[in-house]
Every structure is written in C-alpha cells, then in structure tokens.
Design an enzyme around this catalytic site. Structure first.
Site, short mmCIF file in Angstrom:
data_model
loop_
_atom_site.label_atom_id
_atom_site.label_comp_id
_atom_site.label_asym_id
_atom_site.label_seq_id
_atom_site.Cartn_x
_atom_site.Cartn_y
_atom_site.Cartn_z
N ASP A 159 -34.62 -33.27 -1.58
CA ASP A 159 -35.68 -33.63 -2.11
C ASP A 159 -36.92 -33.18 -0.89
O ASP A 159 -36.67 -33.44 0.16
CB ASP A 159 -36.12 -35.20 -2.33
CG ASP A 159 -37.13 -35.34 -3.25
OD1 ASP A 159 -38.13 -34.77 -3.11
OD2 ASP A 159 -37.06 -36.30 -4.08
N ASP A 165 16.37 -52.05 22.60
CA ASP A 165 16.54 -53.50 22.60
C ASP A 165 15.71 -54.30 21.52
O ASP A 165 16.29 -55.30 20.98
CB ASP A 165 16.06 -54.04 24.01
CG ASP A 165 14.57 -53.36 24.33
OD1 ASP A 165 13.97 -52.83 23.55
OD2 ASP A 165 14.07 -53.96 25.31
N LYS A 192 -5.95 -65.04 10.49
CA LYS A 192 -6.18 -66.03 11.17
C LYS A 192 -6.69 -65.16 12.53
O LYS A 192 -5.53 -64.30 13.21
CB LYS A 192 -5.32 -67.00 11.66
CG LYS A 192 -5.79 -68.04 12.61
CD LYS A 192 -6.80 -69.15 11.69
CE LYS A 192 -7.01 -70.33 12.56
NZ LYS A 192 -6.02 -71.18 12.64
N HIS A 193 -7.75 -65.25 13.02
CA HIS A 193 -8.22 -64.30 14.20
C HIS A 193 -7.93 -62.95 14.06
O HIS A 193 -7.46 -62.26 14.98
CB HIS A 193 -7.60 -65.11 15.61
CG HIS A 193 -7.93 -66.47 15.91
ND1 HIS A 193 -9.23 -66.72 15.96
CD2 HIS A 193 -7.25 -67.61 16.06
CE1 HIS A 193 -9.32 -68.01 16.37
NE2 HIS A 193 -8.06 -68.70 16.20
N THR A 235 -44.65 -37.17 -13.33
CA THR A 235 -44.00 -35.89 -13.30
C THR A 235 -42.81 -36.13 -14.06
O THR A 235 -42.11 -37.09 -14.12
CB THR A 235 -43.59 -35.30 -12.09
OG1 THR A 235 -42.66 -36.25 -11.29
CG2 THR A 235 -44.80 -35.24 -11.08
N GLY A 236 -42.39 -34.91 -14.67
CA GLY A 236 -40.94 -34.77 -15.24
C GLY A 236 -40.47 -35.62 -16.16
O GLY A 236 -40.85 -36.41 -17.02
N ASN A 261 0.90 -54.55 20.17
CA ASN A 261 1.94 -54.10 19.10
C ASN A 261 2.46 -55.15 17.95
O ASN A 261 2.30 -56.20 18.10
CB ASN A 261 3.29 -54.12 20.20
CG ASN A 261 3.05 -52.87 21.00
OD1 ASN A 261 2.82 -51.89 20.81
ND2 ASN A 261 3.37 -53.06 22.53
N HIS A 285 -5.66 -51.63 17.76
CA HIS A 285 -6.33 -52.29 19.01
C HIS A 285 -7.43 -53.13 18.49
O HIS A 285 -8.12 -52.80 17.57
CB HIS A 285 -6.55 -51.30 19.95
CG HIS A 285 -5.25 -50.45 20.24
ND1 HIS A 285 -4.74 -49.55 19.71
CD2 HIS A 285 -4.55 -50.72 21.57
CE1 HIS A 285 -3.65 -49.15 20.47
NE2 HIS A 285 -3.53 -49.89 21.39
N ARG A 300 -24.76 -67.92 11.09
CA ARG A 300 -24.72 -69.20 11.64
C ARG A 300 -24.70 -68.94 13.28
O ARG A 300 -25.65 -69.28 13.93
CB ARG A 300 -23.59 -70.15 11.26
CG ARG A 300 -23.59 -70.63 10.15
CD ARG A 300 -22.30 -71.41 9.65
NE ARG A 300 -22.04 -72.58 10.63
CZ ARG A 300 -20.87 -73.26 11.01
NH1 ARG A 300 -19.71 -72.29 10.36
NH2 ARG A 300 -20.69 -74.10 11.83
N TYR A 301 -23.96 -67.85 13.50
CA TYR A 301 -23.97 -67.26 15.14
C TYR A 301 -22.87 -66.37 15.01
O TYR A 301 -22.21 -65.95 14.09
CB TYR A 301 -23.35 -68.85 15.87
CG TYR A 301 -22.28 -69.36 15.90
CD1 TYR A 301 -21.01 -68.90 15.65
CD2 TYR A 301 -22.41 -70.75 14.87
CE1 TYR A 301 -19.69 -69.76 15.31
CE2 TYR A 301 -21.20 -71.40 14.67
CZ TYR A 301 -20.08 -70.81 14.91
OH TYR A 301 -18.87 -71.72 14.46
#
Length: 516
Positions: free
Chosen positions: A128, A470, A277-278, A38-39, A417, A516, A216-217
C-alpha cells in the site's frame, strides 16, 4: 479552531478491513459529516444507504493506473495537513476543504504473502502506498485531525459525534497509527530481505508487538512483566487468550502454559495431555479420552505435577474436570471446556482456564544475548518411519514403533540433556536438563521406579546422540527394549554393538532436538 470545540465536518474512509465500516459510515452521516471514500469502501457504504462523495469527484482527478493513484492529491493531503491559523491562506487560495477524520487501514500484505503460491508481483501489488501516506499525514496533524486504523476504535469516534475525540485521545490514536504503518513497513522490509536468502532468516528482523496486558510479576515478584501480541495475529494464540476464570496470570504461568500447549499439539489428533513444571514436562500421554490421557500423564510423576500446568489437545469434559479436581494446578489449557467442566472447575477459584484460539506458528525463535539477539527457525518434530534407520540386528516391533514415535515427540519438549521413557503411549520416566546424558537416563529410570512402575518393555528417546555405550547399558538394566536417538557420535559403532549384545532395537533419526 481550538481543541475544545473541534468538530468532525468531513471524513475520508478507505479501508481494506471493512468490519464495522457500514455502521461507522451510518453514524457519521447521521451526524451530518460529509464522507469521502474510494473503491470497495465507497461500495460498502452505498450498499448500507450512506451517501458518499468519491475522492475523484472531490479532487477533480480520476483514479488512474488501475487504482494505484487515488488519494495522492494536494486536495486530499492539503485538507489533512492544514493547520488552523497557520495554513488558512493557502487552504483558501487553493480551495482545500479541511478533512477532520481519516479512517484507513492497509492492504493485507502479510495475508497475501502467506497464501500458498503467492507470486512476487502479487506481493508487490499488496504494498500500500496511498494508505500509509494518509495515515501518517493525519497522525502528524493530530492536533486537528483524528486518525483511526483499527475497527475496534470506531466506538470512540461515534460516541462523541459530531465533536471530535479530545486531544489526549487523538494523540493516542496517532501513536497507534504510526505503530500500524511501522509494522506494515517492517513486514515488507522483512519479506524483501528474507526472499533473497536461502536459510529462511531475514537480513533485517523487526519486532512489532502491542502490549496486551500486564502480569502479576515476572519470573520473580520483584520483576515487572507484561504480554505483548504480534500485530499480524492480534486475536490468535496463547497471547490473546483471556482467562475464563481464576486469578491474574504471572510470567511463569504463561511460559509454562506455552510449553505445555505447544507440546500437546505436537502429539497428534488422539486425545492427549501434557503436564509441565518449570518448563519441562513431568508427564505426557495419549489415550482414548481426555480423562484417560490425564490419568496416565499424571501417573508418570504425580509429585512433580503438584502446582503444574496442564494442557489438552481436545475439549475438557466433565469427567476429565472431575478427575483433575483433586490435583492442585495453576493453569489448564485446552481448545475448549464443556459447560459441565466449567461448573466443576469453578470450585477451584484460583485455577486459571485458558482456551487459546488458532495457534500462531512462529517464523522464528528469538532469545536475547548481551548486545543482541539470537534467531533461529523453529524446531518442528517430524516422524516418518521410512526415513528412520534401524541400526541394530533386531528391528522394533509394531508396539515399540508406536511408543518410539510418541517418546520422540515428547523428548523434543524436554530441556537438554533429555531422556524420555515411554510405554503404551504414556511417559513412565523423564530425565531433564542434566549436564551428563547418563545422569538423565538414571533420573528417568529413578522417576519411574519411585512411582512403582515396571519399566520392562519400555522404550527410550534421547534428544541427541549417546556419546558412550553406558547410557544404553543403564537403560537396558531398567527394562528398556528399544531406543530412538539421532546418532552421529564417533562411538556409534560401540553404542550399536552394546544394543545388539543386550538384544535392544535401536533406530537413528539423524535429527536431534536440543532444547536449551
């Protein structure tokens, strides 16, 4: 007709994504397959010299309503849905020639609604109808019919012509086809819900993901893990990036790589490096070159950088690779790596190199909770000096303003924080993830002191307001001279007064960046 001797005699080709269409059509024609089309698909095939039968000629009914009705006809769907030895009588009575191969992909609805200025009527015209019907009919009857919706699967068809793929392969293609239409319907559903809400979040949220590869995990070795790609952007972003070298990636590698990659992209056009890192940055810097940015980012906390993830917003060149060669890192992420850099980094056989394509900006951030999910719009970092309020007697100097902007962009990367100390376009101390903001300030200063850094003249960014004075007082003792924070505390007046007494400049953004 048994599965073992299935043959493709007639094919219907009608696609929006025309990659590989001419080659597929040529292979089918050479195998003696009759092609219905088609088309625009028919036009592409004919331009490639492939003989095509228009669907309208096959059905004896022309396209109508501007192409809205083309393939919705019993002679098409009967030919697809007919079952051998079950529907033979109906097929013969109504002259429904079998269609053995259906190659269809759908109008690009997601691309249409992503275009600036896309109107509601334009979006609806990109829904579609015939395509999903063809795909679902063919997938339902995969015992006889082969359905293909992804150009990547064309080779699996052409290699066996004129024979059809075996039943196991047809079943796999059918499963992929149902996933294709499910994802498409999910996009439309989400658009309808989202456009009627003012908060940008849909009333119904669908995830449509394809497994790209195993890992890997997971976070720990006893957990299985894998990467799943968004169907609407299958070839983009970190999820699609294959390692250029190094051992197999783990869940944590990619989680940290994503934090580093997103963070470094937020630092602007100047060469920048972020070390993670982390899931927290332990160093970030922008500079005249990638090598200098790396060196300055590393200087913030070289101890924590050991075994970290590095990300750059510019190509990694030879000098940068050489400078990195003495650092043990797990992954390096960058837009590209020069040939010289590849040769140098190839000496580190376990080091993974990732070069993601164009970034995929998410519409939502998702996190699982017991019994459901939390969804939010992403946290974008904006810095417009005209919208930031100077609240102290002393305004920041031009140099302080530059460092405040840099620190504000980095602090949004840090787990709350969060406190970031910066000077000269580089971090000099980072305090992350503490339950008390004053502890984050102390840790940031301690980290800088451990590296022998002189914090005099540095600036501080805080991801949320200071609840007490503070934190500001502690920062000033370390040499901080300017502070950027959202403001909004009940004790803002006390905090500002303390800053004035210490001759600090302080600005309020009125926008926080909790992570967080």
């Amino acid at each position: 007709m048994s599965e073992s001797n299935a043959t493709i005699r007639r094919a219907l080709l009608s696609v929006s994504d025309k990659r590989g269409l001419a080659e597929l059509g040529t292979a089918l024609a050479q195998a003696g397959v009759e092609i219905l089309s088609t088309g625009g698909s028919a036009k592409t095939l004919r331009e490639a010299g492939v003989e095509v039968v228009d669907v309208g000629d096959h059905t004896g009914f022309p396209e109508i309503m501007g192409g809205r009705v083309k393939t919705l006809h019993p002679r098409v769907h009967g030919g697809i849905l007919a079952r051998p030895d079950v529907d033979d009588a109906d097929a013969e009575r109504h002259d429904l020639p079998p269609i053995d191969l259906v190659v269809v992909n759908l109008y690009p609805f997601a691309d249409a609604i992503a275009r600036p200025g896309c109107t509601e009527s334009e979006a609806i015209e990109n829904i579609d109808i015939g395509g999903p019907t063809l795909i679902r009919a063919a997938a339902k009857n995969h015992a006889r019919v082969t359905v293909v919706c992804d150009p990547a699967d064309y080779a699996a068809i052409t290699e066996s012509l004129p024979a059809a793929p075996d039943l196991e392969r047809r079943r796999a293609l059918a499963a992929k086809a149902f996933g294709h239409t499910a994802a498409y319907d999910a996009q439309i559903t989400q658009w309808f819900h989202q456009r009627d809400r003012g908060d940008g979040l849909p009333g119904v949220l669908h995830l449509s993901l394809d497994r790209a590869r195993g890992l890997r995990y997971g976070e720990n070795p006893h957990q299985a893990a894998g990467v799943y790609r968004d169907r609407t952007h299958p070839a983009s972003g970190l999820a699609a990036a294959e390692p250029l070298q190094g051992k197999e990636l783990s869940y944590n590698n990619l989680l940290d790589a994503d934090a580093a990659w997103a963070g470094v992209r937020s630092l602007g056009e100047r060469a920048a490096c972020v070390i993670v890192k982390h899931n927290n940055p332990c160093g970030a810097a922008s500079a005249e070159s990638a090598r200098s940015a790396f060196a300055r980012a590393l200087a913030c906390d070289p101890t924590s950088a050991f075994g970290g993830i590095l990300a750059f917003n510019v190509e990694v060149d030879g000098p940068t690779a050489e400078a990195m060669s003495n650092l043990f890192a797990e992954v390096v992420v960058a837009p590209s790596f020069s040939e010289e850099a590849r040769e140098i980094l190839a000496r580190k056989k376990n080091l993974r190199l990732l070069a993601p394509g164009s970034a995929v900006l998410p519409a939502f951030d998702l996190r699982r909770i017991d019994g459901g999910w939390l969804a939010q719009t992403p946290d974008r970092v904006h810095f417009d000096r005209s919208g930031i309020e100077v609240v102290t007697k002393r305004a920041p100097t031009d140099d302080e303003w530059r460092d405040l902007e840099f620190a504000w962009r980095v602090v949004a990367m840090v787990r709350s924080n969060a406190i970031v100390l910066a000077a000269g376009g580089a971090t000099v101390g980072i305090g992350a993830g503490q339950m008390s903001r004053i502890d984050s300030v102390r840790i940031a200063a301690m980290k800088g002191g451990e590296q022998g850094r002189d914090l005099s003249g540095s600036v501080l960014a805080s991801d949320a307001f200071f609840p007490f004075a503070d934190g500001v007082e502690s920062a000033a003792k370390s040499g901080v001279r300017a502070v950027i924070q959202p403001g909004g505390s009940k004790r803002d007046d006390e905090v500002v007064a303390a800053a004035d007494e210490l001759d600090l400049a302080m600005v309020f953004t009125r926008r926080r960046h909790f992570r967080h």
